[in-house]
Write a protein that holds these residues in place. Sequence first.
Motif, PDB file in Angstrom:
ATOM      1  N   ILE A  25      -8.943  -3.617 -32.023  1.00 16.26           N
ATOM      2  CA  ILE A  25     -10.187  -2.942 -31.652  1.00 16.26           C
ATOM      3  C   ILE A  25     -10.357  -3.109 -30.144  1.00 16.26           C
ATOM      4  O   ILE A  25     -10.568  -4.224 -29.653  1.00 16.26           O
ATOM      5  CB  ILE A  25     -11.392  -3.537 -32.404  1.00 16.26           C
ATOM      6  CG1 ILE A  25     -11.154  -3.463 -33.915  1.00 16.26           C
ATOM      7  CG2 ILE A  25     -12.668  -2.793 -32.035  1.00 16.26           C
ATOM      8  CD1 ILE A  25     -12.249  -4.103 -34.736  1.00 16.26           C
ATOM      9  N   LYS A  26     -10.268  -1.999 -29.413  1.00 15.63           N
ATOM     10  CA  LYS A  26     -10.183  -2.074 -27.958  1.00 15.63           C
ATOM     11  C   LYS A  26     -11.475  -2.555 -27.315  1.00 15.63           C
ATOM     12  O   LYS A  26     -11.446  -3.392 -26.405  1.00 15.63           O
ATOM     13  CB  LYS A  26      -9.803  -0.702 -27.404  1.00 15.63           C
ATOM     14  CG  LYS A  26      -9.475  -0.724 -25.919  1.00 15.63           C
ATOM     15  CD  LYS A  26      -8.944   0.619 -25.460  1.00 15.63           C
ATOM     16  CE  LYS A  26      -8.567   0.577 -23.983  1.00 15.63           C
ATOM     17  NZ  LYS A  26      -8.039   1.880 -23.510  1.00 15.63           N
ATOM     18  N   HIS A  27     -12.640  -2.041 -27.748  1.00 13.24           N
ATOM     19  CA  HIS A  27     -13.882  -2.366 -27.050  1.00 13.24           C
ATOM     20  C   HIS A  27     -14.260  -3.838 -27.196  1.00 13.24           C
ATOM     21  O   HIS A  27     -14.888  -4.421 -26.323  1.00 13.24           O
ATOM     22  CB  HIS A  27     -15.022  -1.466 -27.535  1.00 13.24           C
ATOM     23  CG  HIS A  27     -15.506  -1.791 -28.913  1.00 13.24           C
ATOM     24  ND1 HIS A  27     -14.918  -1.266 -30.047  1.00 13.24           N
ATOM     25  CD2 HIS A  27     -16.518  -2.603 -29.341  1.00 13.24           C
ATOM     26  CE1 HIS A  27     -15.547  -1.722 -31.114  1.00 13.24           C
ATOM     27  NE2 HIS A  27     -16.515  -2.538 -30.722  1.00 13.24           N
ATOM     28  N   SER A  28     -13.873  -4.455 -28.310  1.00  9.97           N
ATOM     29  CA  SER A  28     -14.159  -5.882 -28.498  1.00  9.97           C
ATOM     30  C   SER A  28     -12.949  -6.756 -28.188  1.00  9.97           C
ATOM     31  O   SER A  28     -13.040  -7.978 -28.250  1.00  9.97           O
ATOM     32  CB  SER A  28     -14.611  -6.143 -29.937  1.00  9.97           C
ATOM     33  OG  SER A  28     -13.561  -5.834 -30.847  1.00  9.97           O
ATOM     34  N   LYS A  29     -11.818  -6.089 -27.886  1.00  8.92           N
ATOM     35  CA  LYS A  29     -10.564  -6.786 -27.566  1.00  8.92           C
ATOM     36  C   LYS A  29     -10.085  -7.658 -28.729  1.00  8.92           C
ATOM     37  O   LYS A  29      -9.426  -8.679 -28.530  1.00  8.92           O
ATOM     38  CB  LYS A  29     -10.710  -7.629 -26.298  1.00  8.92           C
ATOM     39  CG  LYS A  29     -11.165  -6.837 -25.082  1.00  8.92           C
ATOM     40  CD  LYS A  29     -11.381  -7.731 -23.894  1.00  8.92           C
ATOM     41  CE  LYS A  29     -11.970  -6.957 -22.727  1.00  8.92           C
ATOM     42  NZ  LYS A  29     -13.336  -6.452 -23.033  1.00  8.92           N
ATOM     43  N   MET A  30     -10.431  -7.285 -29.939  1.00  9.17           N
ATOM     44  CA  MET A  30      -9.972  -8.032 -31.111  1.00  9.17           C
ATOM     45  C   MET A  30      -8.511  -7.707 -31.375  1.00  9.17           C
ATOM     46  O   MET A  30      -8.101  -6.547 -31.341  1.00  9.17           O
ATOM     47  CB  MET A  30     -10.812  -7.689 -32.343  1.00  9.17           C
ATOM     48  CG  MET A  30     -10.381  -8.437 -33.603  1.00  9.17           C
ATOM     49  SD  MET A  30     -11.427  -8.056 -35.020  1.00  9.17           S
ATOM     50  CE  MET A  30     -12.912  -8.922 -34.557  1.00  9.17           C
ATOM     51  N   GLY A  31      -7.725  -8.735 -31.587  1.00 11.12           N
ATOM     52  CA  GLY A  31      -6.310  -8.536 -31.833  1.00 11.12           C
ATOM     53  C   GLY A  31      -5.646  -9.829 -32.246  1.00 11.12           C
ATOM     54  O   GLY A  31      -6.305 -10.780 -32.684  1.00 11.12           O
ATOM     55  N   TYR A  32      -4.344  -9.877 -32.078  1.00 12.54           N
ATOM     56  CA  TYR A  32      -3.590 -11.060 -32.488  1.00 12.54           C
ATOM     57  C   TYR A  32      -2.279 -11.116 -31.717  1.00 12.54           C
ATOM     58  O   TYR A  32      -1.888 -10.159 -31.034  1.00 12.54           O
ATOM     59  CB  TYR A  32      -3.309 -11.027 -34.000  1.00 12.54           C
ATOM     60  CG  TYR A  32      -2.442  -9.873 -34.434  1.00 12.54           C
ATOM     61  CD1 TYR A  32      -1.059 -10.005 -34.529  1.00 12.54           C
ATOM     62  CD2 TYR A  32      -3.010  -8.637 -34.748  1.00 12.54           C
ATOM     63  CE1 TYR A  32      -0.262  -8.940 -34.923  1.00 12.54           C
ATOM     64  CE2 TYR A  32      -2.221  -7.572 -35.141  1.00 12.54           C
ATOM     65  CZ  TYR A  32      -0.846  -7.729 -35.231  1.00 12.54           C
ATOM     66  OH  TYR A  32      -0.058  -6.676 -35.608  1.00 12.54           O
ATOM     67  N   CYS A  33      -1.613 -12.221 -31.823  1.00  7.24           N
ATOM     68  CA  CYS A  33      -0.289 -12.415 -31.235  1.00  7.24           C
ATOM     69  C   CYS A  33       0.731 -12.492 -32.367  1.00  7.24           C
ATOM     70  O   CYS A  33       0.551 -13.263 -33.319  1.00  7.24           O
ATOM     71  CB  CYS A  33      -0.247 -13.692 -30.404  1.00  7.24           C
ATOM     72  SG  CYS A  33      -1.365 -13.688 -28.982  1.00  7.24           S
TER      73      CYS A  33
END
Length: 208
Positions: free
Chosen positions: A62-70
């Motif tokens: 999710i780009k606007h919240s910068k949610m992600g993972y490695c």
Amino acid sequence: MAAALPRLCALALPFLAVAACLDVPSHGTPKLTNKCGHCKNKLDFGKEFVCCSDCSDPTILIKHSKMGYCKSGAELSMQLKPHEIYHWVAGPWMKCSSPCDGGVRYRDVACYGNLSDATIKHYPVDDASCSADEMPARQEACNEQSCGVDMAEQTNSRKNGMSGWLVALILLLGLGAIGGIVFTSYTYYLRRTSGRNGFVYVMMEAYS
């Protein structure tokens, strides 16, 4: 049945459950750090970088919240980019324009900037970058005390003293000039006199 499990998960569970079913590493919003600067595999979000703590490739869901993972399972991190900080710099005051009865003195005031991470320090920028309300004064009144009689007498005595020295200097220069003229005239006279005597002596030797 095993092949249909991901589809069933996608229909029955929310997004986070889908990630768990597909064996996606745990994900979330990045934590603030200062370790992204040296990583090559980082994402630029304008005012900040997003990276993995082990510098592996980050994946943003999710780009606007910068949610992600490695993908490597490392922690997702975020580092703020250095920003400019502006401040006024005032130089020393110049000499007052008057010794008394009120004068004005000036100083140089300019706007300077530096980066928040201290990589670049103290460089001049346009004055509009600094706050006008915080700008130090460029001029101020000085020596507002009254000159009075004593100050006037001191000023006159200094002028008279300077005049006396000037007259003495002119007299010395005049005497030196007169002495030089007299010496030059006397030397010229001696040369002419000695030249004539020598000429007569030579003529007498020729006739003898």
